[in-house]
Write a protein that holds these residues in place. Structure first.
Motif, PDB file in Angstrom:
ATOM      1  N   GLY A 330      40.389  -5.427  18.706  1.00  0.00           N
ATOM      2  CA  GLY A 330      39.180  -5.813  17.984  1.00  0.00           C
ATOM      3  C   GLY A 330      38.317  -4.597  17.727  1.00  0.00           C
ATOM      4  N   ARG A 331      37.554  -4.186  18.744  1.00  0.00           N
ATOM      5  CA  ARG A 331      36.604  -3.087  18.565  1.00  0.00           C
ATOM      6  C   ARG A 331      37.285  -1.777  18.167  1.00  0.00           C
ATOM      7  NH1 ARG A 331      34.075  -4.319  24.309  1.00  0.00           N
ATOM      8  NH2 ARG A 331      36.267  -4.881  24.545  1.00  0.00           N
ATOM      9  N   GLN A 332      38.497  -1.561  18.685  1.00  0.00           N
ATOM     10  CA  GLN A 332      39.195  -0.315  18.320  1.00  0.00           C
ATOM     11  C   GLN A 332      39.459  -0.247  16.811  1.00  0.00           C
ATOM     12  OE1 GLN A 332      39.737   2.442  20.090  1.00  0.00           O
ATOM     13  NE2 GLN A 332      40.528   3.307  18.181  1.00  0.00           N
ATOM     14  N   TYR A 351      38.241   6.868  19.753  1.00  0.00           N
ATOM     15  CA  TYR A 351      38.402   5.726  20.653  1.00  0.00           C
ATOM     16  C   TYR A 351      37.085   4.979  20.860  1.00  0.00           C
ATOM     17  CZ  TYR A 351      43.188   6.856  21.659  1.00  0.00           C
ATOM     18  OH  TYR A 351      44.536   7.069  21.528  1.00  0.00           O
ATOM     19  N   CYS A 352      37.200   3.662  20.865  1.00  0.00           N
ATOM     20  CA  CYS A 352      36.041   2.801  21.142  1.00  0.00           C
ATOM     21  C   CYS A 352      35.543   3.101  22.551  1.00  0.00           C
ATOM     22  CB  CYS A 352      36.483   1.332  21.034  1.00  0.00           C
ATOM     23  SG  CYS A 352      35.243   0.153  21.617  1.00  0.00           S
ATOM     24  N   ILE A 353      34.231   3.245  22.688  1.00  0.00           N
ATOM     25  CA  ILE A 353      33.684   3.533  24.018  1.00  0.00           C
ATOM     26  C   ILE A 353      33.021   2.278  24.611  1.00  0.00           C
ATOM     27  CG2 ILE A 353      33.381   6.018  23.600  1.00  0.00           C
ATOM     28  CD1 ILE A 353      30.319   5.329  23.203  1.00  0.00           C
ATOM     29  N   ALA A 354      33.273   1.138  23.991  1.00  0.00           N
ATOM     30  CA  ALA A 354      32.789  -0.158  24.502  1.00  0.00           C
ATOM     31  C   ALA A 354      31.280  -0.141  24.770  1.00  0.00           C
ATOM     32  CB  ALA A 354      33.561  -0.561  25.757  1.00  0.00           C
ATOM     33  N   CYS A 355      30.532   0.400  23.797  1.00  0.00           N
ATOM     34  CA  CYS A 355      29.077   0.506  23.977  1.00  0.00           C
ATOM     35  C   CYS A 355      28.369  -0.784  23.569  1.00  0.00           C
ATOM     36  CB  CYS A 355      28.534   1.659  23.138  1.00  0.00           C
ATOM     37  SG  CYS A 355      28.660   1.346  21.359  1.00  0.00           S
ATOM     38  N   SER A 356      29.107  -1.709  22.942  1.00  0.00           N
ATOM     39  CA  SER A 356      28.576  -3.005  22.477  1.00  0.00           C
ATOM     40  C   SER A 356      27.594  -2.887  21.314  1.00  0.00           C
ATOM     41  CB  SER A 356      27.917  -3.795  23.613  1.00  0.00           C
ATOM     42  OG  SER A 356      28.862  -4.094  24.602  1.00  0.00           O
ATOM     43  N   GLY A 357      27.519  -1.710  20.705  1.00  0.00           N
ATOM     44  CA  GLY A 357      26.607  -1.528  19.570  1.00  0.00           C
ATOM     45  C   GLY A 357      26.937  -2.458  18.405  1.00  0.00           C
ATOM     46  N   CYS A 358      28.225  -2.603  18.110  1.00  0.00           N
ATOM     47  CA  CYS A 358      28.620  -3.468  16.985  1.00  0.00           C
ATOM     48  C   CYS A 358      28.222  -4.916  17.272  1.00  0.00           C
ATOM     49  CB  CYS A 358      30.115  -3.345  16.707  1.00  0.00           C
ATOM     50  SG  CYS A 358      31.158  -3.494  18.169  1.00  0.00           S
ATOM     51  N   THR A 359      28.417  -5.332  18.517  1.00  0.00           N
ATOM     52  CA  THR A 359      28.071  -6.710  18.901  1.00  0.00           C
ATOM     53  C   THR A 359      26.575  -6.943  18.749  1.00  0.00           C
ATOM     54  OG1 THR A 359      29.842  -6.672  20.529  1.00  0.00           O
ATOM     55  CG2 THR A 359      28.174  -8.373  20.799  1.00  0.00           C
ATOM     56  N   GLY A 369      29.240  -2.919  12.412  1.00  0.00           N
ATOM     57  CA  GLY A 369      30.439  -2.095  12.443  1.00  0.00           C
ATOM     58  C   GLY A 369      30.244  -1.102  13.564  1.00  0.00           C
ATOM     59  N   CYS A 370      31.030  -0.041  13.563  1.00  0.00           N
ATOM     60  CA  CYS A 370      30.961   0.900  14.687  1.00  0.00           C
ATOM     61  C   CYS A 370      29.781   1.861  14.528  1.00  0.00           C
ATOM     62  CB  CYS A 370      32.263   1.684  14.799  1.00  0.00           C
ATOM     63  SG  CYS A 370      32.203   2.777  16.216  1.00  0.00           S
ATOM     64  N   ILE A 371      28.864   1.791  15.473  1.00  0.00           N
ATOM     65  CA  ILE A 371      27.656   2.632  15.400  1.00  0.00           C
ATOM     66  C   ILE A 371      27.905   4.042  15.946  1.00  0.00           C
ATOM     67  CG2 ILE A 371      26.138   0.594  15.635  1.00  0.00           C
ATOM     68  CD1 ILE A 371      25.503   1.763  18.502  1.00  0.00           C
ATOM     69  N   ILE A 372      29.080   4.251  16.511  1.00  0.00           N
ATOM     70  CA  ILE A 372      29.379   5.576  17.074  1.00  0.00           C
ATOM     71  C   ILE A 372      30.060   6.471  16.031  1.00  0.00           C
ATOM     72  CG2 ILE A 372      30.655   6.811  18.919  1.00  0.00           C
ATOM     73  CD1 ILE A 372      28.284   5.137  19.955  1.00  0.00           C
ATOM     74  N   TYR A 373      31.009   5.907  15.296  1.00  0.00           N
ATOM     75  CA  TYR A 373      31.815   6.746  14.407  1.00  0.00           C
ATOM     76  C   TYR A 373      31.561   6.525  12.919  1.00  0.00           C
ATOM     77  CZ  TYR A 373      34.471   7.370  18.719  1.00  0.00           C
ATOM     78  OH  TYR A 373      34.848   7.655  20.008  1.00  0.00           O
TER      79      TYR A 373
END
Ligand code: FMN
Ligand code: SF4
Length: 391
Positions: A330-332, A351-359, A369-373
């Protein structure tokens, strides 16, 4: 490491996916007001095509507009069909071998704040939920059948009939559904909705190879939830979910996508984070159990993203040992839509760092979406965190 099994083909119904990476359904909450595929959503799926995921499941698509969980959720309606056709065409141009499934759903108790939530039985329902009548449920059933037809017309390779994560399909199945009409009470009544709808979808499908599958939550971790023995039970007892798996097999599902939990109530079970990392083991156990019960069906496991760089090795092991056929990410898939292609070429992976930002963005009802990348969602997150307004 070469991940020989992960990159080997797998059969799903009468189709073959070129590898066993599954980009799980991930709501991006970025459709337009009418539930059409927006240009941003379109691009997201094009990137997944470039990433060469054997199977991509298009995020939750509501069968009627008022059943959306997200303000900008997708809706499958005849007037939106051209946007879905465009999505499939674009995807197939980039990756003709890819299998593209549409997840069809009704959000039930998890309908967003812009519409009234519905429930099949009042126990534990959010305040103000509207109790669905027998006829309402017939109407919803027709909408599922119609959404499946439209998905086929749009060119999708199949549908994922959503029965997981506490949405309408899961609420229907669980022992807690004590309705006294044809839709509740006995196991037969609680599976009737799905049996009838899938029967109609099968007889109406034009392409025999059109894939039918379902995503289930083996254990919801609520009283009377899926994976308990009775309406007043809380502890895990998978006896009935075993029956559900056999039932899905019997009615002609080609695959079972195994998940757990209810994100709105038990989020760590559905998507483990760092403190709850080891909950991925429950997902592995559930997938293994389903595979044992349905060896002739394709079984997709969930919750791999928390394993980061180790995920592919774990997936390879599960597939080699016959515990699952495919690994769902999912998050990946948000963090790096090119993940399978990059693994194959040896390119560095985000790699997803499971920060829960998208959630957090999704729950906040803004584009997620992914707030890290991903630079766009980084910006959305900044504005959202600062309490800014959104279009
Ligand atoms: C932002 C977000 C949106 C999601 N949307 C869906 C969805 O539309 N349908 C679905 O079945 N699961 C959805 N999920 C659950 C994921 O598909 C997946 O099961 C979960 O994130 C755990 O897998 P992972 O550890 O690989 O991320 C969503 C999860 C997140 C974080
Ligand atoms: S925002 Fe965080 S949890 Fe979501 S995909 Fe990106 S790294 Fe993973």
């Amino acid at each position: 490491m070469t991940y020989e099994r992960l990159f080997s083909p797998v059969q799903i119904g009468s189709r073959t996916a070129e590898n066993r990476f599954v980009a799980q359904a991930m709501e991006g909450n970025d459709a337009d007001e009418g539930g059409r595929v927006s240009s941003r959503a379109y691009e997201r799926y094009m990137n997944l095509a470039r990433g060469r995921w054997g199977v991509t499941v298009v995020e939750a698509i509501s069968v009627v507009p008022e059943a959306r969980a997200r303000r900008f959720g997708l809706v499958m309606l005849p007037e939106n069909l051209d946007s879905y056709k465009k999505l499939v065409d674009g995807y197939k141009k980039l990756f003709p071998e890819g299998i593209l499934l549409f997840q069809v759903t009704h959000s039930g108790r998890n309908i967003g704040p812009f519409s009234s939530k519905t429930c099949l039985y009042p126990e534990g329902a959010p305040e103000g939920s509207r109790l669905l009548s027998t006829d309402d449920i017939f109407t919803i059933q027709k909408a599922f059948v119609s959404a499946a037809r439209l998905a086929e017309e749009a060119g999708a390779d199949g549908i994922d009939f959503k029965l997981c994560h506490g949405y309408f399909g899961a609420e229907m199945l669980r022992p807690g559904n004590v309705r006294d009409d044809r839709w509740g009470g006995s196991f037969e009544n609680r599976t009737r909705f799905i049996r009838e709808a899938v029967g109609e979808i099968i007889s109406a499908r034009k392409r025999r190879e059109f894939i039918l599958g379902s995503r289930i939550s083996m254990f919801e971790a609520i009283r009377g939830g899926c994976g308990t023995a009775a309406a007043d039970e809380l502890i895990e007892d998978l006896t009935e979910m075993d029956k559900v798996v056999l039932f899905l097999r019997e009615i002609g599902m080609d695959y079972i996508n195994v998940s757990a939990g209810i994100p709105a109530i038990t989020p760590e079970i559905t998507r483990p984070t760092k403190p709850s990392r080891r909950l991925y083991l429950h997902h592995f156990r559930y997938a293994q159990r389903v595979k044992n019960l349905a060896p002739d069906k394709t079984v997709i496991g969930s919750a791999y993203s928390i394993l980061g760089e180790q995920a592919a090795a774990y997936a390879e092991e599960n597939i080699r040992k016959g515990y699952a056929d495919c690994a769902g990410f999912g998050r990946q898939s948000f963090a790096d839509p090119l993940y399978p292609a990059k693994l194959l070429s040896g390119a560095p992976v985000n790699y997803c760092i499971a920060c829960s930002g998208c959630t957090r963005l999704m729950v906040g009802q803004v584009n997620d979406g992914c707030i890290i990348y991903n630079p766009y969602y980084k910006e959305v997150n900044k504005t959202f965190s600062a309490g800014g307004a959104f279009a």
